[in-house]
Enzyme design. Structure first.
Site, PDB file in Angstrom:
ATOM      1  N   LYS A  91      70.708 -27.044 -38.724  1.00 33.67           N
ATOM      2  CA  LYS A  91      71.349 -27.852 -39.773  1.00 33.67           C
ATOM      3  C   LYS A  91      71.239 -29.351 -39.526  1.00 33.67           C
ATOM      4  CE  LYS A  91      73.001 -24.529 -42.432  1.00 33.67           C
ATOM      5  NZ  LYS A  91      72.432 -24.345 -43.794  1.00 33.67           N
ATOM      6  N   GLU A 102      79.992 -29.286 -47.674  1.00 29.67           N
ATOM      7  CA  GLU A 102      80.580 -27.945 -47.708  1.00 29.67           C
ATOM      8  C   GLU A 102      80.118 -27.215 -46.465  1.00 29.67           C
ATOM      9  OE1 GLU A 102      77.687 -28.612 -48.983  1.00 29.67           O
ATOM     10  OE2 GLU A 102      76.526 -26.963 -48.129  1.00 29.67           O
ATOM     11  N   SER A 130      67.525 -19.566 -36.004  1.00 30.47           N
ATOM     12  CA  SER A 130      68.042 -20.783 -36.626  1.00 30.47           C
ATOM     13  C   SER A 130      69.302 -21.327 -35.962  1.00 30.47           C
ATOM     14  CB  SER A 130      68.303 -20.534 -38.106  1.00 30.47           C
ATOM     15  OG  SER A 130      69.150 -19.407 -38.266  1.00 30.47           O
TER      16      SER A 130
END
Lengths: 254, 404
Positions: free
Chosen positions: B98, B120, B386
């Site tokens: 991220k 969010e 990830s």
């Protein structure tokens, strides 16, 4: 609404709230009280332009089984003489079928359609399909709409222009924005269509302030709140105050 | 458009479309901000100083390039001679991919002069990555998180708060990622002139899906080079989990033109595709949600259906519009694995390789484990790992009856 030189009052209700029957009664009540137009909201699961009051009302309506077809039945059964504008988000209309929805809404007696998440120019083909059936496709203008975009957005608009009076979601605020008159003038310079103001107008004083500068005043959350808390009696009191406020404001218009 | 052409798979027009998908279905109030963001992004991509600053931060702050790890014991379960390798996005600062995106967007916010950031978050990884870059650049940070997710991911809530972010609980709707996104959009409509919304995946109105994809594409650029260097050939298959789909597009984009490389996106089948799940591409149909047209879990009446996945990061009823396009084009194969399979893969990778994957990433691992015999000796199977699983340890312990 122009002949009388007074602003039109457009109350909003969420279809199916507080219950389908009470909502139908509220529409009739609003018409009797002197509403000039009525806005009927089709509930959507994810109303991202709405504040807590309308969020709660749409969720409650969905929980009671309200559907797109149910909203159109409700409008038809209310047998209203004043024009009805259907307000909603795009997805329920897409799921129903755009052409089918426009035809069914007209058959039920609606005359306009306002799609919160279909800004002018975002999907020209879809806009053409929505406007082809004869419903007025109401465009929204925001305080953040630049002048260049404003000119483009009002081109081909029908019905009236819905001016969002402030940044933010729907819901009652303390005061109307101080630059309301300037905002209305900016839109009027770009289009001959009537301009109605919504978002944040809940009290008689606010409605009067808006009515002094615009052609229409939209009251949503305050009415939904009144219906939810005090039922038809509360709604009737609020509507009477709003009608008086909008009409008395006419005497102060130039 | 049935067969995607090399180099022409991703078509982005002025209206921000991927084929018919994408677009800008938002309240009028946001249109000017989206125009501004698209303009500033275009200027930034043309500015070598922007790329240089981002690259330096990715290297010295995030720790890129991330390694490519061989996993011999896991590979042995997939087939003799098959080489499974993991792209280790879990080793990034903050523990997931991220931050590739939040760093890039923080730099864009600075260019726009916006000092307040909102985001969010589902699993909390994007919220943590946003809080991190806000601390690094001295920006105000507000993160919207569903109450249900706050319960599932307590540790991440505290991490965000430690870095100075305000975490706002969202109690509307399903109290998960979808409602947190609604609430972030409501904040943005209200504060749009001072605030930048760092959206966490390849979702939302244009230009977000392409901006987030571009910032995540560093994953695939590195991985493609690393695989070529180590094996002298391209991978046979590239696998990534898909919620909104940012880590998947991050690793797929570099391979889109390599038509011999099979790309597999793995959605969350939750309790099974006949029960509660989050497989928008497998079981949804096109609809407009959170600003774009894409596959969507919805009922007959166009109401958005609640998603379900054991992994909060995949618990989302929509999916990025570029994935919708790649599905229709047939370029990416979209599959789904259940909560159970993901939990088994979580345990399996931990035990076999000493790597605790995020439950999201465990879905990609699970799909590979579910297909023994699919590959031949010498085939390279590249999985995008990830994120790391530390955040999920308490939840997994709970679900498997271990007391912590």
């Amino acid at each position: 609404m122009r002949a009388e030189r007074r602003a039109a009052l457009m109350p909003y209700v969420t279809a199916g709230y507080p219950s389908p029957a009470a909502c139908r009664d509220a529409l009739r009540l609003a018409e009797r009280a002197g509403a000039d137009f009525l806005e009927v909201g089709v509930p959507f699961s994810d109303p991202l332009a709405d504040g807590p009051t309308i969020q709660r009302s749409t969720q409650a309506a969905l929980d009671q089984g309200m559907t797109v077809a149910g909203v159109l039945d409700l409008v038809r059964e209310a047998r209203l003489d004043v024009p009805v504008v259907i307000m909603t988000y795009l997805n329920p209309v897409l799921a129903f079928g755009v052409e089918r929805f426009v035809a069914a809404a007209q058959a039920a007696g609606a005359s306009g359609l306002l799609l919160t998440d279909l800004p002018a120019g975002a999907d020209p083909a879809l806009e053409r399909r929505a406007a082809a059936g004869g419903l007025a496709l109401i465009r929204l203008i925001a305080p953040t709409t630049p002048d260049s975009r404003l000119a483009e957005a009002v081109r081909g608009a029908t019905g009236f222009i819905y001016l969002i009076s402030r940044l933010g979601v729907t819901g009652v605020r303390e005061q109307v924005p101080p630059d309301l008159e300037r905002q209305v003038a900016r839109v009027k310079a770009a289009t001959p269509l009537p301009v109605a103001i919504g978002f944040g107008i809940g009290s008689a004083a606010q409605a009067a302030a808006a009515a002094r500068v615009a052609d229409g005043v939209i009251v949503g959350s305050a009415l939904v709140e009144a219906l939810g808390n005090g039922g038809l009696a509360s709604a009737e009191r609020l509507l009477a105050e709003l009608v008086t406020a909008v009409r008395s404001a006419a005497e102060q218009r130039s | 458009m049935r067969r995607a052409e090399a180099g022409a798979v991703t078509v982005t027009t002025d209206l921000g479309r991927f084929g018919p998908y994408g677009g800008r279905y938002v309240p009028e109030t946001l249109m000017a901000a989206l125009d501004e963001l698209a303009r500033v992004y275009e200027a930034a991509t043309a500015d070598p100083a922007f790329a240089a600053e981002l690259e330096a931060l990715l290297k010295d702050y995030v720790g890129r390039p991330t390694p490519l790890s061989d996993v011999p014991r896991l590979s042995a379960q997939v087939g003799a001679g098959v080489r499974v390798v993991l792209k280790r996005e879990d080793l990034n600062h903050t523990g997931a991919h991220k931050i590739n995106n939040t760093l890039g967007q923080a730099l864009l916010a600075r260019r726009m002069g916006k000092r307040r950031i909102i985001a969010e978050t589902g699993a909390g990884q994007h919220g943590v990555a946003t809080a991190t870059v806000c601390a690094r650049f001295g920006l105000d940070c507000v993160v919207y998180m569903g109450e249900e997710d706050m319960r599932r991911q307590r540790l991440n809530v505290y991490r965000m708060e430690l870095m100075g972010a305000r975490v706002v609980p969202v109690s509307s709707g399903t109290r998960t990622l979808k409602d947190a996104t609604n609430e972030a959009l409501r904040d943005w409509v209200t504060n749009v002139t001072t605030t930048h919304y760092i959206i966490g995946s390849v979702v939302g109105p244009d230009p977000f899906p392409r901006i987030v994809r571009d910032f995540q594409a560093v994953i695939g650029r590195e991985a493609r080079e690393q695989v070529l260097q180590r094996f002298g050939r391209l991978p046979r298959t590239v696998v990534a989990c898909v919620g909104g789909g940012s880590n998947a597009l991050g690793i797929f984009t570099a391979f889109l033109g390599d038509r011999e490389v099979e790309l597999v996106g793995v959605e969350a089948a939750g309790e099974g595709l006949e029960g509660r799940h989050a497989a928008s591409l497998a079981r949804g149909r096109p609809g407009v949600f959170h600003g774009s047209l894409s596959y969507l879990l919805q009922d007959e009446d166009g109401q958005v259906q609640p998603a379900h996945s054991v992994s909060a990061g995949l618990d989302y009823p929509g999916v990025g519009p570029e994935h919708a396009y790649l599905k229709d084009a047939g370029r990416v194969l979209y599959e789904a694995v259940t909560d159970r399979q993901a939990l088994d893969a979580f345990a399996g990778l931990s035990r076999l390789e000493g790597i605790l994957p995020a439950l999201e990433s465990a879905h990609a691992v699970a799909w590979v484990l579910a297909h023994p015999g699919r590959w031949s000796a010498g085939d390279v199977v590249l999985i995008n790992l990830s994120g790391r699983g530390d955040k999920d340890v308490a939840l997994v312990a709970d679900l498997t009856g271990v007391r912590t």
